[in-house]
Design an enzyme around this catalytic site. Structure first.
Site, PDB file in Angstrom:
ATOM      1  CG  ASP B  12      -6.767  -3.992 -10.675  1.00 53.29           C
ATOM      2  OD1 ASP B  12      -6.052  -3.298  -9.919  1.00 53.29           O
ATOM      3  OD2 ASP B  12      -7.562  -4.843 -10.238  1.00 53.29           O
ATOM      4  CB  SER B  13      -2.518  -5.204  -9.091  1.00 49.41           C
ATOM      5  OG  SER B  13      -3.657  -5.141  -8.272  1.00 49.41           O
ATOM      6  CE1 TYR B  44       1.175  -5.023  -9.773  1.00 49.38           C
ATOM      7  CE2 TYR B  44       0.358  -2.836 -10.318  1.00 49.38           C
ATOM      8  CZ  TYR B  44       0.863  -4.056 -10.723  1.00 49.38           C
ATOM      9  OH  TYR B  44       1.075  -4.284 -12.053  1.00 49.38           O
ATOM     10  N   GLY B  45      -0.368  -3.737  -3.355  1.00 51.34           N
ATOM     11  CA  GLY B  45      -0.436  -3.016  -2.078  1.00 51.34           C
ATOM     12  C   GLY B  45       0.796  -3.124  -1.198  1.00 51.34           C
ATOM     13  CB  CYS B  75      -5.038  -0.559  -9.808  1.00 52.23           C
ATOM     14  SG  CYS B  75      -4.046  -1.118  -8.416  1.00 52.23           S
ATOM     15  CG  ASN B  76      -8.175   3.054  -5.453  1.00 52.38           C
ATOM     16  OD1 ASN B  76      -8.516   4.199  -5.281  1.00 52.38           O
ATOM     17  ND2 ASN B  76      -9.024   2.136  -5.907  1.00 52.38           N
ATOM     18  CB  THR B  77      -2.012   0.095  -5.069  1.00 54.15           C
ATOM     19  OG1 THR B  77      -2.937  -0.397  -4.101  1.00 54.15           O
ATOM     20  CG2 THR B  77      -0.613   0.043  -4.513  1.00 54.15           C
ATOM     21  CD  GLU B 154      -8.514 -11.289  -5.317  1.00 53.42           C
ATOM     22  OE1 GLU B 154      -8.266 -12.376  -5.855  1.00 53.42           O
ATOM     23  OE2 GLU B 154      -8.509 -10.203  -5.937  1.00 53.42           O
ATOM     24  CB  CYS B 202     -10.364  -0.826  -2.833  1.00 52.63           C
ATOM     25  SG  CYS B 202      -9.788  -2.464  -3.344  1.00 52.63           S
ATOM     26  CB  THR B 203     -10.959  -1.460  -8.585  1.00 56.45           C
ATOM     27  OG1 THR B 203      -9.736  -2.131  -8.347  1.00 56.45           O
ATOM     28  CG2 THR B 203     -10.678  -0.064  -9.115  1.00 56.45           C
ATOM     29  CG  HIS B 204     -10.874  -6.261  -5.055  1.00 56.83           C
ATOM     30  ND1 HIS B 204      -9.634  -5.778  -5.368  1.00 56.83           N
ATOM     31  CD2 HIS B 204     -10.873  -7.578  -5.401  1.00 56.83           C
ATOM     32  CE1 HIS B 204      -8.897  -6.777  -5.872  1.00 56.83           C
ATOM     33  NE2 HIS B 204      -9.625  -7.873  -5.902  1.00 56.83           N
TER      34      HIS B 204
END
Lengths: 299, 299
Positions: B12-13, B44-45, B75-77, B154, B202-204
């Site tokens: 992931d980023s 990365y977005g 990571c989706n992006t 975050e 989104c993985t968050h």
């Protein structure tokens, strides 16, 4: 009838889709099935896409009138040409046979080289390479048209041999030397290319799976679109909470546009695995009228 | 080491992909995991697609050197921008987080209306609507960007609150009134539209799933891309015969490009569910060199 116990609609241009119906009846023994074979207008392969889309739309409308809870387009040509049309037109979920087979092949391959055996029409549509590359852009795909396999199946099933029930049951009908030779020739272009997984991209082909397996050898895994589509159906029904109840007595109904219901019954019972008790005749004119009506309703 | 017991590479980023690693460690307890968070270059977005593709390529090359048997782009992006590049570049299978989530949503929806909560970048990429419509052209999709969700996660995870281990463990950290309000506002555009299934794109977001569920109400099903990706991984490993052996003692290794390994360790242990024992620092320069080398090899 509670929604869960409504039948699953399964349809094909002809008889091949009965391999999918058979897989469903084995894997999901409480589910009722309403099968339509558009045998009068079969094969769909040589027809143009717009015409096939229209036929798919018509049979979909017929199944909708029969109050099915789900539609399985059990025909590769019909899936490639008309799956999206039917998904937009109907309120119930509609799945095809291409994506489930493509997905299984992508998951299974270790050499990352997949072979696809299909009809000429399916090969030309590019539907399998496209579905495979959507899932894994790094998997190599070699397609091989094997129209002769459909001819073999159709010819054998409508021949007198098929009337020998015992012989039919153990599939001896496809163990003749001429069939073995034709299958060996058909799969030859897929040999020695590092391919470890071959998709049977036509619903007729599972009937020849034993012969195809023997010709390809032990190192090659065979993916049957019929079985994978049945898996996808089961997963979707489960996730939606739409599986038939455990005490549902399943009914199997069959319908054909063909005037010759007898040959549909004989060949069909061979593929489906037991007698087709209820076969209805559908007039093609009625199908045409149905789709027109629904379009006028603004759907 | 036998191929089966090699680790699964997850990347992931940043930290969000640890929700996927956590799901894997729960569902597949014999599997080892090597996790990379490219935290120095996170997020990365806002970056352009070409740059993200390059980063994905670099981290993929690093994981390949670590002899992983499988790569999960968690990571989706990164999935939207670079999944296909990595699938073409690596010899091992690579899956992303978008298709599995899209597929689960298509299977689950009864109203045939799906909502997608994602970052602005993922929404703009159109990757979810595209994946959903590939599977079912008749499912309506409403996307909603919720960048504030990432900020909340975050901020909370890097705040002092996260150091209270007990509080962290029961996720109390996200039960504060300000979080609840922000989540309610974030999901509001998805309400009253007939949507019965919402994908956390989104993985968050799985970290806020309890709050998102409360805001959406009982009638809406939440699809977590993290869990669905783990399902897809498990199915693929099984089909390939690549599941770790039952006596494999799994190892969990973590690597970060961030200079501040401590905050990665604290926030990471909260998401992963237990302490991150082994955290390695990766120099971004080393990543850059790795991808260059591999490209020069003609791959």
């Amino acid at each position: 009838m509670p929604n869960n116990d409504k039948p699953i609609g399964v349809f094909d241009s002809g008889l091949g889709g009965l391999t999918v119906a058979r897989a469903i009846s084995h894997a999901l023994p409480h589910e009722s099935i309403t099968y339509v074979g558009d045998t009068k207008r079969c094969p769909y392969g040589p027809r143009d896409q717009a015409e096939v889309r229209l036929f798919v739309r018509q049979v979909g409308a017929w199944l909708e009138r029969r109050d099915v809870k789900f539609v399985v387009v059990a025909c590769n040509t019909a899936t490639a040409a008309g799956l999206d049309v039917l998904q937009r037109a109907l309120d119930v979920p509609v799945i095809g046979v291409i994506e489930p087979g493509a997905r299984a092949a992508v998951q299974a391959t270790r050499t990352r080289r997949v072979g696809v055996l299909a009809t000429q029409g399916s090969v030309d549509s590019g539907a399998y390479p496209s579905a495979i590359h959507m899932l894994d852009a790094g998997v190599g795909v070699t397609q091989q048209a094997a129209p002769v396999f459909v001819d073999i199946v159709e010819r054998k099933l409508t021949s007198g041999e098929c009337l020998h029930k015992e012989w039919m049951r153990d599939r001896g009908v496809f163990d003749a030397p001429d069939v073995r030779l034709a299958v060996e020739q058909g799969v030859a272009p897929l040999m020695n290319r590092g391919i470890d997984t071959v998709v049977l991209g036509c619903t007729h082909f599972p009937l020849l799976s034993r012969q195809i397996r023997a010709a390809l050898g032990d190192g090659v895994r065979i993916v049957s679109s019929a079985e994978e589509t049945c898996r996808e159906l089961a997963e979707t029904l489960e996730r939606r909470g739409d599986l038939a109840s455990a005490d549902n007595e399943p009914t199997y109904r069959f319908a054909s546009t063909s005037d010759d219901i007898t040959s549909f019954a004989v060949a069909g019972s061979f593929i489906f695995g037991h007698d087709l008790d209820s076969i209805e005749h559908i007039d093609v004119e009625d199908l045409e009228a149905l789709a027109d009506e629904r379009d006028m309703e603004g759907n």
